[in-house]
Design an enzyme around this catalytic site. Structure first.
Site, PDB file in Angstrom:
ATOM      1  N   GLU A  91       0.825  -1.253   0.020  1.00  0.00           N
ATOM      2  CA  GLU A  91      -0.189  -0.112   0.073  1.00  0.00           C
ATOM      3  C   GLU A  91       0.893   1.252  -0.014  1.00  0.00           C
ATOM      4  O   GLU A  91       2.041   1.434   0.374  1.00  0.00           O
ATOM      5  CB  GLU A  91      -0.864   0.085   1.062  1.00  0.00           C
ATOM      6  CG  GLU A  91      -0.366   0.259   2.574  1.00  0.00           C
ATOM      7  CD  GLU A  91      -1.396   0.924   3.611  1.00  0.00           C
ATOM      8  OE1 GLU A  91      -1.588   2.107   3.110  1.00  0.00           O
ATOM      9  OE2 GLU A  91      -1.417   0.146   4.605  1.00  0.00           O
ATOM     10  N   LYS A 128      -3.163  -1.122  15.662  1.00  0.00           N
ATOM     11  CA  LYS A 128      -2.611  -0.432  16.729  1.00  0.00           C
ATOM     12  C   LYS A 128      -3.668   0.103  17.740  1.00  0.00           C
ATOM     13  O   LYS A 128      -5.029   0.034  17.534  1.00  0.00           O
ATOM     14  CB  LYS A 128      -2.224   1.126  16.014  1.00  0.00           C
ATOM     15  CG  LYS A 128      -0.887   1.392  15.404  1.00  0.00           C
ATOM     16  CD  LYS A 128      -0.629   2.770  15.611  1.00  0.00           C
ATOM     17  CE  LYS A 128       0.615   3.006  14.772  1.00  0.00           C
ATOM     18  NZ  LYS A 128       0.729   2.796  13.496  1.00  0.00           N
TER      19      LYS A 128
HETATM   20  N1  PSU Z   1      -2.790   2.193  10.437  1.00  0.00           N
HETATM   21  C1  PSU Z   1      -1.199   2.157  10.603  1.00  0.00           C
HETATM   22  N2  PSU Z   1      -0.492   2.877   9.623  1.00  0.00           N
HETATM   23  C2  PSU Z   1      -1.205   3.344   8.607  1.00  0.00           C
HETATM   24  C3  PSU Z   1      -2.737   3.152   8.293  1.00  0.00           C
HETATM   25  C4  PSU Z   1      -3.256   2.483   9.492  1.00  0.00           C
HETATM   26  O1  PSU Z   1      -0.611   1.736  11.960  1.00  0.00           O
HETATM   27  O2  PSU Z   1      -0.669   4.093   7.774  1.00  0.00           O
HETATM   28  C5  PSU Z   1      -3.223   3.709   7.317  1.00  0.00           C
HETATM   29  C6  PSU Z   1      -3.509   2.401   6.579  1.00  0.00           C
HETATM   30  O3  PSU Z   1      -3.615   2.864   4.826  1.00  0.00           O
HETATM   31  C7  PSU Z   1      -4.979   2.250   6.515  1.00  0.00           C
HETATM   32  C8  PSU Z   1      -5.535   3.706   6.844  1.00  0.00           C
HETATM   33  O4  PSU Z   1      -5.885   1.735   5.653  1.00  0.00           O
HETATM   34  O5  PSU Z   1      -4.434   4.310   7.730  1.00  0.00           O
HETATM   35  C9  PSU Z   1      -6.856   3.753   7.776  1.00  0.00           C
HETATM   36  O6  PSU Z   1      -7.244   4.935   7.917  1.00  0.00           O
HETATM   37  P1  PSU Z   1      -8.535   5.476   8.331  1.00  0.00           P
HETATM   38  O7  PSU Z   1      -8.624   5.067   9.711  1.00  0.00           O
HETATM   39  O8  PSU Z   1      -9.012   6.862   7.952  1.00  0.00           O
HETATM   40  O9  PSU Z   1      -9.493   4.405   7.507  1.00  0.00           O
END
Ligand code: PSU
Ligand code: MN
Length: 314
Positions: free
Chosen positions: A31, A166
């Site tokens: 990603e 996390k």
């Molecule tokens: N969790 C992490 N590092 C990240 C992300 C999540 O520890 O970089 C990123 C990933 O791309 C994940 C996104 O899909 O954040 C989720 O964002 P949201 O909570 O806005 O859906």
């Protein structure tokens, strides 16, 4: 606004990736939000390159996914990877809802777990490595903030190798949501959900595998059954690089307080918390983050190789 036709061939698959897929060889999707919004320059570029190297070292082909000037790309060349890393937060953060707007407008954007899964599936890639998935945020009962990653896992048949999630998230509610949606969350060599920088959370997993071959067999069974859901393969960070649980909890509590005080919400919240935890830890969390992503890339490549072998032998 520049517009482009939503024509066949809209998806650009890099020649090396297309060839590997045509030959039935192992490919691992990677990603780009983690690069543009999840880590600071220049560690993000080093990490993006290192992760691709880890995938190659196991005999698989890496395919970093992003939208470049309105074109969904499966496999970036080094120039594109550099632009993504250097321009970082100036690239959009694209979840499923944002994809058509980026394509129609000719915008560049990084793909989250949700959109990377979606584009990987369109290209025919079945294994994807990242750091951590999004999930149900703490306080979601009020904010309704549940990552689109979870809904994507419910509808898109891609295996996501990650270090769990996390603890900026509510891990218990995240597991409940995935169970309701029929998404297998499988511990790799563990019976507990890993919590990103921390090897284990208190949450028990019902499913476990202990080798790439076992993981590949599970993926094949899921496909043979015609189940549309993805799979979460939860791989704990190496013990040598893990951080102590109590320290991480304190960092996250502080970051969440800061976010609330500054009124950060919506898609900005995850990048904000990642950057805040990185700053508060004096860089220790970033070092752990790089290592866990590398470990996930290695495992994903081994699973992809096992899947390719199984395809070849029927
Ligand atoms: N969790 C992490 N590092 C990240 C992300 C999540 O520890 O970089 C990123 C990933 O791309 C994940 C996104 O899909 O954040 C989720 O964002 P949201 O909570 O806005 O859906
Ligand atoms: Mn959200």
């Amino acid at each position: 606004m520049k517009t482009i036709d939503p024509a066949p061939g809209l998806l650009h698959v890099a020649p090396e990736v297309a060839q590997a897929l045509a030959d039935g060889r192992a490919v691992v999707a990677l990603e780009s939000t983690i690069v543009a919004h999840g880590m600071p320059w220049p560690r993000n570029l080093e990490t993006a390159r290192r992760v691709e190297t880890e995938v190659r070292a196991q005999g698989a082909v890496p395919a970093t996914i992003a939208v470049v000037a309105g074109r969904p790309c499966v496999g970036l060349d080094d120039t594109e990877l550099q632009a993504l890393a250097r321009e970082g937060p100036r690239w959009l953060k694209l979840s499923r809802r944002d994809l058509a707007h980026a394509v129609a407008g000719g915008h560049s954007g990084a793909t989250t777990v949700a959109t990377t899964m979606l584009l990987a599936a369109r290209a025919g890639i079945d294994v994807f490595a990242t750091g951590g998935i999004g999930g149900v945020h703490r306080g979601a009962a009020q904010s309704f903030d549940i990552s689109a990653d979870l809904q994507e896992l419910a509808r898109t048949p891609v295996t996501v190798v990650c270090a769990g999630a996390k603890s900026i998230l509510d891990l218990g509610l995240t597991l409940e949501y995935l169970e309701t949606q029929g998404v297998p969350v499988v511990g790799y060599g563990t019976d507990r959900l890993p919590a990103f920088f921390v090897r284990e959370s208190p949450h028990t997993l019902a499913l476990r595998v202990d080798s790439p071959a076992e993981a590949a067999a599970l993926v094949r069974a899921q496909r043979a059954l015609g189940l549309e859901q993805g799979i979460v393969l939860a791989n704990p960070i190496d013990a040598a690089h893990a951080l102590p649980a109590d320290r991480v909890e304190a960092l996250i509590a502080q970051a969440l307080d800061d976010a609330a005080r500054e009124g950060v919400a919506g898609k900005a919240i995850t990048p904000y918390l990642l950057a805040r935890v990185n700053a508060l830890s004096g860089g220790d969390s970033l070092a752990a983050n790089v290592e866990l992503v590398a470990g996930n890339a290695r495992l994903a490549a081994r699973v992809a190789v096992a899947l390719a072998q199984a395809r070849q032998t029927g």
